[in-house]
Design an enzyme around this catalytic site. Structure first.
Site, PDB file in Angstrom:
ATOM      1  N   LYS A 275     -30.726  -6.813  -6.217  1.00 51.92           N
ATOM      2  CA  LYS A 275     -29.358  -6.301  -6.426  1.00 51.92           C
ATOM      3  C   LYS A 275     -29.410  -4.921  -7.109  1.00 51.92           C
ATOM      4  CE  LYS A 275     -27.817 -11.021  -6.373  1.00 51.92           C
ATOM      5  NZ  LYS A 275     -26.843 -12.040  -6.726  1.00 51.92           N
TER       6      LYS A 275
ATOM      7  N   GLU B 277     -21.400 -10.400  -2.337  1.00 53.62           N
ATOM      8  CA  GLU B 277     -21.034  -9.344  -3.284  1.00 53.62           C
ATOM      9  C   GLU B 277     -20.509  -8.115  -2.552  1.00 53.62           C
ATOM     10  OE1 GLU B 277     -24.709  -9.425  -5.452  1.00 53.62           O
ATOM     11  OE2 GLU B 277     -24.123 -11.329  -6.367  1.00 53.62           O
TER      12      GLU B 277
ATOM     13  N   GLY C  73     -25.534 -16.960  -9.347  1.00 54.06           N
ATOM     14  CA  GLY C  73     -25.583 -16.527 -10.745  1.00 54.06           C
ATOM     15  C   GLY C  73     -24.879 -17.459 -11.727  1.00 54.06           C
TER      16      GLY C  73
ATOM     17  N   SER D 213     -28.604 -19.458  -7.477  1.00 52.48           N
ATOM     18  CA  SER D 213     -29.149 -20.042  -8.709  1.00 52.48           C
ATOM     19  C   SER D 213     -30.490 -20.748  -8.540  1.00 52.48           C
ATOM     20  CB  SER D 213     -28.139 -21.021  -9.325  1.00 52.48           C
ATOM     21  OG  SER D 213     -27.012 -20.324  -9.797  1.00 52.48           O
TER      22      SER D 213
HETATM   23  P1  13P Z   1     -28.911 -15.778  -8.008  1.00 47.91           P
HETATM   24  O1  13P Z   1     -30.249 -16.309  -7.634  1.00 47.91           O
HETATM   25  O2  13P Z   1     -28.943 -14.850  -9.183  1.00 47.91           O
HETATM   26  O3  13P Z   1     -27.893 -16.889  -8.133  1.00 47.91           O
HETATM   27  O4  13P Z   1     -28.419 -14.854  -6.797  1.00 47.91           O
HETATM   28  C1  13P Z   1     -28.445 -15.352  -5.518  1.00 47.91           C
HETATM   29  C2  13P Z   1     -28.173 -14.255  -4.580  1.00 47.91           C
HETATM   30  O5  13P Z   1     -27.075 -13.718  -4.538  1.00 47.91           O
HETATM   31  C3  13P Z   1     -29.271 -13.782  -3.737  1.00 47.91           C
HETATM   32  O6  13P Z   1     -28.818 -12.955  -2.720  1.00 47.91           O
END
Ligand code: 13P
Length: 249
Positions: free
Chosen positions: A12, A100, A173, A210
């Protein structure tokens, strides 16, 4: 495409020049026999793409971008990166349709154009789908997934260059995750939606949301899953390595 288990790190909007060195331990892990069936892919921010490509050259690791513009080559699109640019820099994968970005206004139609662009450039698409909490609470999950798949893949004839990434938005997340039984059921539903469209073509489907070094011990029991898209826990090489090690333990 590979039959290996995919471990895709989505960094990200994190990471800087100093973080490039931190993946050396992951490169070392990938050389060990025990992990020969793990396909490790890094999706760093655009600013680090070339650094990651250079760092992973002559290793088993691959690199992907986190998004792309729908226009294939070049154009007056401030802040955008095309699939040609991604390809030319040496990346092999691209994440498209991440929630996102969807929540920032990206539409199924744009996602579809991006997928066409990526495929015409021979990139492998990590195509994200998933319901948000509102949709889940109102029992709309399956309709939403169907819509995302149908519209996202309009006029796409072959899915051999597409990895479906099921990422429930409410799970990203948050530490919240479906039970194995629920997740298995959901993956089977997604596979059936895809089968309806693509008949006998092989489907690759990974899970994101997660994922960590603890819940991987449960998740690895789900045979229907071909790998994982990992956000937070992939930024630390130690945590990322623990996920991979625990998967093969
Ligand atoms: P997390 O593993 O932080 O929950 O994020 C997942 C994600 O959006 C991967 O693209």
């Amino acid at each position: 495409m590979t039959n290996k288990i995919l471990f895709i790190a989505n960094w990200k909007m994190f990471g800087n020049l100093n973080s490039v060195k931190s993946i050396e331990s992951v490169i070392n892990l990938s050389k060990k026999k025990n992990y020969k069936n793990a396909k490790i892919i890094y999706c760093p921010p655009y600013t680090l793409l070339d650094k990651f490509v250079i760092k992973t050259r002559k290793t088993k690791l691959c690199v992907g971008a986190q998004n792309c513009h729908q226009v294939i080559n070049t154009g007056p699109y401030t802040g955008a990166i095309s699939t040609t640019m991604i390809k030319k820099i040496g990346a092999k994968y691209v994440i498209i349709g991440h929630s996102e970005n969807r929540s920032n206004g990206e539409t199924n139609n744009q996602i579809n154009k991006k997928i066409h662009s990526a495929i015409s450039n021979n990139l492998i698409v990590i195509f994200c789908i998933g319901e948000n909490l509102f949709e889940k609470k109102h029992n709309r999950t399956n309709n939403i997934l169907k819509k995302q798949i149908y519209l996202g893949l309009k006029q796409i004839k072959k899915i051999d260059k597409i990895i479906f990434a099921y990422e429930p938005v409410w799970s990203i997340g948050t530490g919240k995750i479906l039970t194995n039984k629920e997740l298995t059921k959901q993956i089977i539903i997604i596979k059936n939606i895809i089968k309806n469209l693509y008949k006998k073509q092989k489907t690759k489907i990974i899970y994101g949301g997660s994922v960590n070094n603890k819940n991987i011990n449960n998740l690895k029991q789900i045979n229907e899953i071909d790998g994982f898209l990992i956000g937070g826990a992939s930024k630390s090489s130690k945590k990322f390595i623990d996920i991979i090690k625990n998967y093969y333990r």
